[in-house]
Design an enzyme around this catalytic site. Structure first.
Site, short mmCIF file in Angstrom:
data_model
loop_
_atom_site.label_atom_id
_atom_site.label_comp_id
_atom_site.label_asym_id
_atom_site.label_seq_id
_atom_site.Cartn_x
_atom_site.Cartn_y
_atom_site.Cartn_z
N SER A 73 -13.98 6.44 -24.79
CA SER A 73 -14.59 6.25 -26.46
C SER A 73 -15.62 7.39 -26.55
O SER A 73 -14.94 8.27 -26.60
CB SER A 73 -15.21 4.89 -26.29
OG SER A 73 -15.79 4.45 -27.62
N ASP A 118 -6.77 -1.31 -31.20
CA ASP A 118 -8.17 -0.77 -31.29
C ASP A 118 -8.96 -0.94 -32.54
O ASP A 118 -8.47 -0.18 -33.52
CB ASP A 118 -8.22 0.21 -30.56
CG ASP A 118 -9.59 1.03 -30.01
OD1 ASP A 118 -10.50 0.51 -30.72
OD2 ASP A 118 -9.63 1.98 -29.28
N HIS A 167 -9.96 -2.44 -27.49
CA HIS A 167 -10.73 -0.81 -27.31
C HIS A 167 -10.82 -0.43 -25.82
O HIS A 167 -10.64 0.61 -25.57
CB HIS A 167 -12.00 -0.94 -27.85
CG HIS A 167 -12.83 0.28 -28.00
ND1 HIS A 167 -12.26 1.30 -28.11
CD2 HIS A 167 -14.05 0.82 -27.36
CE1 HIS A 167 -12.85 2.54 -28.06
NE2 HIS A 167 -14.09 1.99 -27.59
#
Length: 269
Positions: free
Chosen positions: A107, A214, A244
């Site tokens: 991320s 996601d 995610h």
């Protein structure tokens, strides 16, 4: 819980807490770069997979995150965070000279890892990006256009189809559960642009992992950034139905198997 060593480094903006999952005779080093609002301690299972594969694993808490110093989730400049991560790499290499180094970024950590690879790619043997904030990520621009940043924390349900992951995240006192901060959003915009303009990573092997459900960092936006960053050795794996955090998903055994296959192909023998 596996044995963990704790280190504290002098970072660019104060103390940086580092977890080490040791290995008595590592074949390689793995540096785990966590995402926004969380901390390296959430990667215990990933660390176990990597140490089982022969790695010594290191994971810093970024400035303003976890056990590190700084105002919570305030990052003025991601270039300083990249510098901090490089200091952790130096710590690992000092303990294990000559061992190949692998960078795993999730991320926001994917953005940091991408920029690290542009700055220090010659020191890496492989790069893994999981749900990376890279390419066309629209959230910072939308929030910065508002007069006040709304107090809308990350939804635990957006992380994984495994409800225990969201429950643990919601109950974790080291996770930030408040609003994003304007300086951090501005830093995201600048660094997304820097990675876009920073060139590709040439022959460095890159593994891109992403869930096709996601909703925090949509697949389509990341694709443009990954394809721009990748050089000649891109491996992509998109997981159907995954949200995610693919390392915490219900099919994470498949994710870990893909990771190990990539490392077996990419690391020097």
């Amino acid at each position: 819980m596996r044995h963990v060593r704790e280190h504290t480094l002098d970072g660019t903006h104060g103390p940086v807490a580092v977890r080490e999952w040791p290995h008595p005779a590592p074949r390689y080093l793995a540096l785990v770069v966590h995402g926004y609002g969380e901390h390296a301690g959430r990667y215990e299972e990933l660390a176990a997979v990597l140490t089982g594969h022969g790695a010594a694993v290191y994971g810093p808490d970024h400035v303003g995150h976890g056990r590190s110093g700084g105002e919570r989730v305030r990052i003025e400049d991601f270039e300083d965070v990249v510098t901090d991560v490089h200091a952790v790499a130096d710590l690992a290499r000092a303990a294990h000279p000559g061992a190949p180094l692998v960078l795993v970024g999730h991320s926001m950590g994917g953005l940091i890892a991408a920029r690290y690879a542009q700055r220090y790619g010659a020191e890496l043997s492989a790069l893994i990006l999981s749900g990376p904030v890279i390419g066309a990520w629209e959230l910072p621009g939308r929030l910065l256009a508002l007069p006040e940043i709304p107090d809308t924390p990350v939804s635990p349900a957006a992380l994984s189809r495994d409800p225990s992951v969201g429950a643990a995240y919601a109950a974790d006192p080291l996770v930030w559960h408040g609003p994003m901060k304007r300086p951090t959003l501005e830093a995201f915009v600048r660094t997304l642009r820097a990675v876009e303009q920073g060139g590709d990573i040439g022959p460095l092997p890159l593994l891109w992992l992403h869930g096709d459900d996601d909703r925090l960092v949509p697949l389509s936006g990341s694709r443009t950034g990954v394809e721009r960053l990748a050089g000649s050795r891109l491996t992509e794996r998109i997981f159907a139905g995954a949200r995610h955090e693919v390392f915490h998903e219900t099919d994470r055994k498949e994710v870990f198997a893909e990771l190990i296959r990539f490392l077996d192909r990419s690391l020097p023998r």
